[in-house]
Design an enzyme around this catalytic site. Structure first.
Site, PDB file in Angstrom:
ATOM      1  N   ASP A 251      32.779   3.345   2.762  1.00  0.00           N
ATOM      2  CA  ASP A 251      33.427   2.136   2.725  1.00  0.00           C
ATOM      3  C   ASP A 251      33.394   1.935   1.004  1.00  0.00           C
ATOM      4  OD1 ASP A 251      34.923   0.120   3.344  1.00  0.00           O
ATOM      5  OD2 ASP A 251      33.228  -1.433   3.557  1.00  0.00           O
TER       6      ASP A 251
ATOM      7  N   HIS B 283      40.240  -8.453  -4.607  1.00  0.00           N
ATOM      8  CA  HIS B 283      38.843  -9.396  -3.825  1.00  0.00           C
ATOM      9  C   HIS B 283      37.474  -9.476  -4.461  1.00  0.00           C
ATOM     10  CE1 HIS B 283      36.512  -8.564  -0.790  1.00  0.00           C
ATOM     11  NE2 HIS B 283      35.418  -7.581  -0.532  1.00  0.00           N
TER      12      HIS B 283
ATOM     13  N   GLU C 173      37.435  -7.522   7.405  1.00  0.00           N
ATOM     14  CA  GLU C 173      37.846  -7.389   5.684  1.00  0.00           C
ATOM     15  C   GLU C 173      38.257  -6.213   6.539  1.00  0.00           C
ATOM     16  OE1 GLU C 173      34.812  -5.425   3.563  1.00  0.00           O
ATOM     17  OE2 GLU C 173      34.718  -7.497   2.636  1.00  0.00           O
TER      18      GLU C 173
ATOM     19  N   GLU D 241      40.520  -3.466   5.971  1.00  0.00           N
ATOM     20  CA  GLU D 241      41.050  -2.540   5.400  1.00  0.00           C
ATOM     21  C   GLU D 241      41.950  -1.785   5.820  1.00  0.00           C
ATOM     22  OE1 GLU D 241      37.419  -1.032   3.803  1.00  0.00           O
ATOM     23  OE2 GLU D 241      36.070  -2.579   3.835  1.00  0.00           O
TER      24      GLU D 241
ATOM     25  N   ASP E  56      36.294  -4.486   8.734  1.00  0.00           N
ATOM     26  CA  ASP E  56      34.467  -4.165   8.340  1.00  0.00           C
ATOM     27  C   ASP E  56      33.784  -6.037   8.137  1.00  0.00           C
ATOM     28  OD1 ASP E  56      32.367  -3.535   7.052  1.00  0.00           O
ATOM     29  OD2 ASP E  56      32.913  -3.817   4.354  1.00  0.00           O
TER      30      ASP E  56
ATOM     31  N   ARG F  50      28.414 -12.572   5.908  1.00  0.00           N
ATOM     32  CA  ARG F  50      28.200 -12.780   4.178  1.00  0.00           C
ATOM     33  C   ARG F  50      26.569 -13.210   3.983  1.00  0.00           C
ATOM     34  NH1 ARG F  50      32.133  -9.805   2.925  1.00  0.00           N
ATOM     35  NH2 ARG F  50      33.400 -10.183   3.120  1.00  0.00           N
TER      36      ARG F  50
ATOM     37  N   GLN G  52      24.397 -10.397   4.682  1.00  0.00           N
ATOM     38  CA  GLN G  52      24.675  -9.365   3.336  1.00  0.00           C
ATOM     39  C   GLN G  52      24.447  -9.629   2.288  1.00  0.00           C
ATOM     40  OE1 GLN G  52      28.950  -9.088   2.908  1.00  0.00           O
ATOM     41  NE2 GLN G  52      29.022  -7.735   0.781  1.00  0.00           N
TER      42      GLN G  52
ATOM     43  N   LYS H 156      26.553  -5.549   7.949  1.00  0.00           N
ATOM     44  CA  LYS H 156      27.945  -5.036   7.892  1.00  0.00           C
ATOM     45  C   LYS H 156      27.340  -3.707   9.061  1.00  0.00           C
ATOM     46  CE  LYS H 156      29.793  -5.162   3.274  1.00  0.00           C
ATOM     47  NZ  LYS H 156      31.693  -6.146   3.221  1.00  0.00           N
TER      48      LYS H 156
ATOM     49  N   THR I  86      32.355  -1.946  13.035  1.00  0.00           N
ATOM     50  CA  THR I  86      33.407  -1.814  12.210  1.00  0.00           C
ATOM     51  C   THR I  86      34.661  -1.378  13.559  1.00  0.00           C
ATOM     52  OG1 THR I  86      31.811  -0.964  10.402  1.00  0.00           O
ATOM     53  CG2 THR I  86      34.500  -0.375  10.289  1.00  0.00           C
TER      54      THR I  86
ATOM     55  N   GLU J  88      37.262 -15.081   1.629  1.00  0.00           N
ATOM     56  CA  GLU J  88      37.919 -15.348   0.278  1.00  0.00           C
ATOM     57  C   GLU J  88      39.397 -16.996   0.341  1.00  0.00           C
ATOM     58  OE1 GLU J  88      40.373 -12.096  -1.445  1.00  0.00           O
ATOM     59  OE2 GLU J  88      39.035 -10.407   0.363  1.00  0.00           O
TER      60      GLU J  88
HETATM   61 CA    CA Z   1      34.494  -3.485   3.008  1.00  0.00          CA
END
Ligand code: CA
Length: 444
Positions: free
Chosen positions: A145, A152, A216, A218, A250, A254, A257, A270, A274, A390
């Site tokens: 990844d 971001h 996320e 992606e 993904d 948080r 993480q 994570k 996925t 975000e």
């Molecule tokens: Ca990611």
């Protein structure tokens, strides 16, 4: 790069392919599917309109010798035979000339002027998409990844209180970590992870369900032919090693993480899940939607191993992306999901060819079916953010939903769907379908 398979005037004999949906004649994405509830094997399908074409079955039909000039029909049939499998890997390993022959053959078989006898042969290999279930299209060996969106990086930095400071390496390389392939899936039910979390000011960490579960947005980049160990891929050749693109969520816890990630990067925050989209859109289908790879003058230009004239001309991709959230309450009320954000892949600081060139610089070998995540795709405005951390400013400003609910982070029962599409004047719109996953409560 454009050929007859991109002709905007071309129509399919299957009416549903001509109605502005994700899967017109010019797209022809690959997936792996079977009839819902079937105990039979999964098969490689090509999406066309409201149906999927069973490629392995088609490979045995008498259609290949009559497809017209400028097409290596033996190679096309060989590619279709490689798709007689429950993954795309063998087809991906054949390389660009086989992919291109197969694309052209499928295009001519499905084009409105295909001979009626050919149409009957193809028709016998079609199944309605609504009747299908999917598994991951690619048997992914390794998953990496990346982290390629400056917006971001800045948004998350602001949200967690570092002032939006971006580490200096970001401007010189596409930063990445090695992820986990075992927990990839399509249409996933994602169990809320339990992990170790350190609250601000606490004396010791606690173990419990993540309270800060996020997604996320992606793109997935699928490697076709690989490279020999010790032999880097030049950036100018990198795209010939990419089979296609899909969507990738993904999922990120948080709280887990941010406690665990110094100094080696994300781990349990994570690796629990996925989610991929069922369909892989080939790089060939994306040819009408290329952009120059450009970078504002305040940023350093790429080092030579990440730069090429072709990249500057057409290294970028004009792909629109969106995220929708359907909460459990919306589902119970019969409401569709609500759009949380919309953005475009053109805003990324690094492009897909650079990911492969950087990945292999030190001699690392990529193999057919390897997966590269582009990293979260976020654009320059707050409404273009590709993750909830975000949009909610790390939970300080929960996102207001139209039914009166709010989300700082995801709650149990929330379903996230990622979508992507390309549209431009002079080209037929193509879509990626969607990558959908739903949050299940943590185990007690
Ligand atoms: Ca990611």
């Amino acid at each position: 790069m454009l050929d007859e398979t991109h002709a905007p005037s071309a129509r399919a004999w299957l009416a549903s392919a001509n109605q502005g949906g994700d899967f017109p004649l010019q797209n022809l994405p690959y997936g792996v599917c079977r009839r819902k509830g079937s105990a039979g094997p999964f098969w490689v399908g090509v999406a066309i309109g409201d149906s999927a074409l069973n490629l392995g079955a088609l490979s045995h039909r008498p259609v290949w010798a009559t497809l017209g000039p400028g097409l290596d029909s033996d190679l096309a049939q060989q590619a279709a035979r490689a798709a007689e499998a429950d993954s795309l890997n063998a087809l991906m390993a054949l390389g660009p000339s086989a992919w291109q022959a197969l694309r052209l053959a499928l295009f001519r078989l499905l084009r409105a002027d295909a001979a009626p006898a050919l149409q009957r042969e193809v028709q016998a290999c079609l199944t309605p998409l609504d009747d299908l279930e999917h598994q991951t299209a690619v048997r992914v060996g390794e998953y990496t990844d990346f982290y390629t969106s400056l917006h971001h990086a800045r948004n998350v930095g602001q949200a967690i209180g570092n002032g939006g400071l971006v580490p200096p390496n970001f401007f010189w390389m596409p930063v990445a970590y090695h992820g986990r392939a075992s927990s990839l899936g399509v249409n996933q039910q994602v169990r809320r992870p339990v992990g170790q979390v350190m609250a601000p000011g606490a004396a010791m960490p606690v173990v419990g369900p993540s309270q800060r579960l996020d997604y996320e947005l992606e793109l997935a980049v699928y490697v076709g032919q690989g490279n020999a160990q010790g032999t880097p891929l030049p950036v100018a050749e990198a795209e010939s090693h990419i089979f296609g693109l899909g969507l990738l969520n993904d999922w990120s816890a948080r709280d887990i993480q941010f406690w665990e990630m110094a100094p080696l990067g994300p781990f349990q925050g994570k690796n629990f899940a996925t989610t991929l989209s069922p369909w892989v859109v080939t790089l060939a289908a994306l040819a009408p939607f290329r952009l120059p790879f450009e970078r504002a003058p305040e940023f350093p230009p790429p080092l030579p191993y990440l730069d090429s004239p072709a990249l500057r001309r057409v290294g970028g991709l004009d792909i629109e992306l969106s995220v929708t959230l359907q909460t459990a309450a919306m589902r119970q009320a019969g409401q569709d999901g609500e759009t949380l954000s919309r953005t475009n892949f053109r805003h990324q600081h690094w492009c897909i060819a650079q990911l492969l060139a950087h990945h292999t610089l030190g001699g690392c070998n990529l193999r057919p079916g390897d997966l590269l995540g582009t990293g979260t795709v976020s654009g320059p405005t707050p409404a273009e953010a590709g993750a909830l951390i975000e949009l909610s400013q790390a939970g300080q400003r929960p996102v207001a939903l139209s039914n009166g609910e709010h989300r700082a982070f995801l709650q149990d029962g929330d379903a996230i769907a990622l979508s992507a599409w390309c549209e431009r004047p002079g080209a037929v719109r193509i879509g990626f379908g969607s990558a959908r996953g739903e949050v299940l409560p943590a185990l007690s």
